[in-house]
Design a protein around this motif. Structure first.
Motif, PDB file in Angstrom:
ATOM      1  N   GLY A   5     -62.210 -21.503 -89.786  1.00 57.22           N
ATOM      2  CA  GLY A   5     -63.064 -20.483 -90.384  1.00 57.22           C
ATOM      3  C   GLY A   5     -64.276 -20.177 -89.527  1.00 57.22           C
ATOM      4  N   TRP A   6     -64.956 -21.228 -89.073  1.00 56.80           N
ATOM      5  CA  TRP A   6     -66.138 -21.030 -88.230  1.00 56.80           C
ATOM      6  C   TRP A   6     -65.777 -20.432 -86.880  1.00 56.80           C
ATOM      7  CZ3 TRP A   6     -70.690 -20.230 -89.802  1.00 56.80           C
ATOM      8  CH2 TRP A   6     -71.161 -20.842 -90.954  1.00 56.80           C
ATOM      9  N   ILE A   7     -64.653 -20.844 -86.317  1.00 56.58           N
ATOM     10  CA  ILE A   7     -64.219 -20.272 -85.036  1.00 56.58           C
ATOM     11  C   ILE A   7     -63.981 -18.775 -85.185  1.00 56.58           C
ATOM     12  CG2 ILE A   7     -62.291 -20.201 -83.384  1.00 56.58           C
ATOM     13  CD1 ILE A   7     -62.135 -23.300 -83.733  1.00 56.58           C
ATOM     14  N   LEU A   8     -63.299 -18.379 -86.247  1.00 58.40           N
ATOM     15  CA  LEU A   8     -63.039 -16.951 -86.482  1.00 58.40           C
ATOM     16  C   LEU A   8     -64.334 -16.171 -86.684  1.00 58.40           C
ATOM     17  CD1 LEU A   8     -59.878 -17.109 -88.773  1.00 58.40           C
ATOM     18  CD2 LEU A   8     -59.996 -16.348 -86.391  1.00 58.40           C
ATOM     19  N   VAL A   9     -65.273 -16.748 -87.431  1.00 55.83           N
ATOM     20  CA  VAL A   9     -66.557 -16.087 -87.650  1.00 55.83           C
ATOM     21  C   VAL A   9     -67.284 -15.891 -86.322  1.00 55.83           C
ATOM     22  CG1 VAL A   9     -68.870 -16.399 -88.649  1.00 55.83           C
ATOM     23  CG2 VAL A   9     -66.838 -16.785 -90.059  1.00 55.83           C
ATOM     24  N   VAL A  10     -67.347 -16.936 -85.511  1.00 60.82           N
ATOM     25  CA  VAL A  10     -68.045 -16.858 -84.215  1.00 60.82           C
ATOM     26  C   VAL A  10     -67.343 -15.867 -83.286  1.00 60.82           C
ATOM     27  CG1 VAL A  10     -68.640 -18.171 -82.136  1.00 60.82           C
ATOM     28  CG2 VAL A  10     -69.090 -19.139 -84.402  1.00 60.82           C
ATOM     29  N   VAL A  11     -66.012 -15.878 -83.269  1.00 64.90           N
ATOM     30  CA  VAL A  11     -65.267 -14.929 -82.426  1.00 64.90           C
ATOM     31  C   VAL A  11     -65.555 -13.498 -82.866  1.00 64.90           C
ATOM     32  CG1 VAL A  11     -62.941 -14.072 -81.877  1.00 64.90           C
ATOM     33  CG2 VAL A  11     -63.453 -16.514 -81.682  1.00 64.90           C
ATOM     34  N   LEU A  12     -65.575 -13.252 -84.163  1.00 63.28           N
ATOM     35  CA  LEU A  12     -65.880 -11.901 -84.652  1.00 63.28           C
ATOM     36  C   LEU A  12     -67.316 -11.495 -84.306  1.00 63.28           C
ATOM     37  CD1 LEU A  12     -64.000 -11.888 -88.063  1.00 63.28           C
ATOM     38  CD2 LEU A  12     -63.540 -10.413 -86.081  1.00 63.28           C
ATOM     39  N   PHE A  13     -68.236 -12.425 -84.388  1.00 66.35           N
ATOM     40  CA  PHE A  13     -69.616 -12.125 -83.960  1.00 66.35           C
ATOM     41  C   PHE A  13     -69.648 -11.764 -82.468  1.00 66.35           C
ATOM     42  CE2 PHE A  13     -71.842 -14.847 -87.444  1.00 66.35           C
ATOM     43  CZ  PHE A  13     -71.728 -13.793 -88.338  1.00 66.35           C
ATOM     44  N   ALA A  14     -68.927 -12.526 -81.654  1.00 64.95           N
ATOM     45  CA  ALA A  14     -68.900 -12.260 -80.207  1.00 64.95           C
ATOM     46  C   ALA A  14     -68.258 -10.901 -79.921  1.00 64.95           C
ATOM     47  CB  ALA A  14     -68.152 -13.371 -79.481  1.00 64.95           C
ATOM     48  N   VAL A  15     -67.167 -10.596 -80.596  1.00 68.31           N
ATOM     49  CA  VAL A  15     -66.516  -9.290 -80.427  1.00 68.31           C
ATOM     50  C   VAL A  15     -67.474  -8.183 -80.860  1.00 68.31           C
ATOM     51  CG1 VAL A  15     -64.668  -7.790 -81.319  1.00 68.31           C
ATOM     52  CG2 VAL A  15     -64.147 -10.125 -80.588  1.00 68.31           C
ATOM     53  N   GLY A  16     -68.188  -8.423 -81.943  1.00 69.48           N
ATOM     54  CA  GLY A  16     -69.152  -7.440 -82.428  1.00 69.48           C
ATOM     55  C   GLY A  16     -70.255  -7.170 -81.423  1.00 69.48           C
ATOM     56  N   MET A  17     -70.792  -8.207 -80.838  1.00 67.73           N
ATOM     57  CA  MET A  17     -71.867  -8.022 -79.857  1.00 67.73           C
ATOM     58  C   MET A  17     -71.332  -7.356 -78.589  1.00 67.73           C
ATOM     59  SD  MET A  17     -74.430  -8.812 -81.574  1.00 67.73           S
ATOM     60  CE  MET A  17     -75.805  -8.912 -80.458  1.00 67.73           C
ATOM     61  N   ALA A  18     -70.128  -7.732 -78.176  1.00 61.81           N
ATOM     62  CA  ALA A  18     -69.516  -7.068 -77.018  1.00 61.81           C
ATOM     63  C   ALA A  18     -69.249  -5.595 -77.347  1.00 61.81           C
ATOM     64  CB  ALA A  18     -68.224  -7.773 -76.620  1.00 61.81           C
ATOM     65  N   GLY A  19     -68.903  -5.322 -78.596  1.00 65.12           N
ATOM     66  CA  GLY A  19     -68.651  -3.945 -79.027  1.00 65.12           C
ATOM     67  C   GLY A  19     -69.894  -3.078 -79.001  1.00 65.12           C
ATOM     68  N   ALA A  20     -71.060  -3.681 -79.030  1.00 66.94           N
ATOM     69  CA  ALA A  20     -72.300  -2.904 -78.906  1.00 66.94           C
ATOM     70  C   ALA A  20     -72.411  -2.315 -77.509  1.00 66.94           C
ATOM     71  CB  ALA A  20     -73.514  -3.789 -79.199  1.00 66.94           C
ATOM     72  N   ILE A  21     -71.775  -2.969 -76.549  1.00 67.76           N
ATOM     73  CA  ILE A  21     -71.833  -2.510 -75.160  1.00 67.76           C
ATOM     74  C   ILE A  21     -70.560  -1.745 -74.779  1.00 67.76           C
ATOM     75  CG2 ILE A  21     -71.999  -3.280 -72.760  1.00 67.76           C
ATOM     76  CD1 ILE A  21     -73.563  -5.739 -73.942  1.00 67.76           C
ATOM     77  N   PHE A  22     -69.424  -2.260 -75.198  1.00 60.25           N
ATOM     78  CA  PHE A  22     -68.133  -1.627 -74.889  1.00 60.25           C
ATOM     79  C   PHE A  22     -67.621  -0.899 -76.130  1.00 60.25           C
ATOM     80  CE2 PHE A  22     -68.398  -5.429 -72.180  1.00 60.25           C
ATOM     81  CZ  PHE A  22     -68.340  -4.817 -70.934  1.00 60.25           C
ATOM     82  N   PRO A  23     -67.712   0.429 -76.143  1.00 58.10           N
ATOM     83  CA  PRO A  23     -67.392   1.183 -77.361  1.00 58.10           C
ATOM     84  C   PRO A  23     -65.938   1.101 -77.818  1.00 58.10           C
ATOM     85  CG  PRO A  23     -68.198   2.639 -75.609  1.00 58.10           C
ATOM     86  CD  PRO A  23     -68.190   1.257 -75.070  1.00 58.10           C
ATOM     87  N   ILE A  24     -65.054   0.595 -76.998  1.00 58.00           N
ATOM     88  CA  ILE A  24     -63.656   0.490 -77.396  1.00 58.00           C
ATOM     89  C   ILE A  24     -63.452  -0.648 -78.407  1.00 58.00           C
ATOM     90  CG2 ILE A  24     -62.935  -1.023 -75.522  1.00 58.00           C
ATOM     91  CD1 ILE A  24     -60.946   1.970 -76.826  1.00 58.00           C
ATOM     92  N   LEU A  25     -64.390  -1.599 -78.439  1.00 55.96           N
ATOM     93  CA  LEU A  25     -64.323  -2.713 -79.386  1.00 55.96           C
ATOM     94  C   LEU A  25     -64.962  -2.302 -80.712  1.00 55.96           C
ATOM     95  CD1 LEU A  25     -65.268  -5.647 -76.983  1.00 55.96           C
ATOM     96  CD2 LEU A  25     -63.005  -5.048 -77.838  1.00 55.96           C
ATOM     97  N   PRO A  26     -64.542  -2.922 -81.816  1.00 53.49           N
ATOM     98  CA  PRO A  26     -65.013  -2.478 -83.134  1.00 53.49           C
ATOM     99  C   PRO A  26     -66.480  -2.751 -83.452  1.00 53.49           C
ATOM    100  CG  PRO A  26     -63.596  -4.401 -83.346  1.00 53.49           C
ATOM    101  CD  PRO A  26     -63.550  -3.981 -81.901  1.00 53.49           C
ATOM    102  N   GLY A  27     -67.195  -3.488 -82.636  1.00 49.98           N
ATOM    103  CA  GLY A  27     -68.636  -3.677 -82.789  1.00 49.98           C
ATOM    104  C   GLY A  27     -69.083  -4.126 -84.156  1.00 49.98           C
TER     105      GLY A  27
END
Length: 161
Positions: A5-27
């Motif tokens: 659960g925590w791994i998934l939460v952290v991965v989604l946070f990381a994808v979200g932050m990367a999505g702030a820079i790379f618009p192809i990601l769901p941010g």
């Protein structure tokens, strides 16, 4: 299961932050999704009305601001609707067409080409391209700040409850 659960939460946070820079990601949607993943693994008890109201308001503001700030940059530099559309296309296509620098060059070129197609001269097209770049960079900063606030609110809410 807690670790997963925590791994998934952290991965989604990381994808979200990367999505702030790379618009192809769901941010921001990845960050918001992390709250649901947490709830599914650990329960939704910590989250109340105010948590969901704050987080959903930030998500709505980010989704609206993402377009508005970019369009503002183009308009502030005298660009037309064609350069706003071109900039949006450039933001999405840039990283694929010009790997490495496309994220920065894409919005500029998209607005520049859009403005030229609309009949503007080279000087005006260049100004619109610079406006698109300013808008994109401003939008990225706004997304990074607001998504960081979302994650901080989540952490505070979990610790406080």
């Amino acid at each position: 299961m807690d670790a997963l659960g925590w791994i998934l939460v952290v991965v989604l946070f990381a994808v979200g932050m990367a999505g702030a820079i790379f618009p192809i990601l769901p941010g921001v949607l990845a960050v918001y999704g992390a709250f649901f993943v947490y709830g599914l693994f650990f329960g939704f008890g910590e989250f109340g009305f105010w948590f969901w109201l704050l987080q959903t308001s930030i998500v709505a503001a980010l989704l609206i601001a993402d377009y508005v700030v970019n369009a503002w940059g183009v308009k502030k530099f005298g660009g037309s609707r064609a350069s706003v559309i071109g900039s949006t296309i450039g933001i999405i296509a840039g990283p694929f067409v010009i790997p490495g620098v496309g994220l920065i060059v894409g919005p500029f070129l998209g607005a520049w080409i859009g403005e030229l197609l609309a009949g503007a001269d080279m000087k005006q097209a260049t100004r619109a391209g610079l406006g698109a770049l300013v808008g994109f960079l401003s939008s990225t900063v706004v997304k990074l700040v607001l998504q960081t606030i979302m994650i901080a609110l989540f952490i505070v809410w979990i610790i406080a409850n």
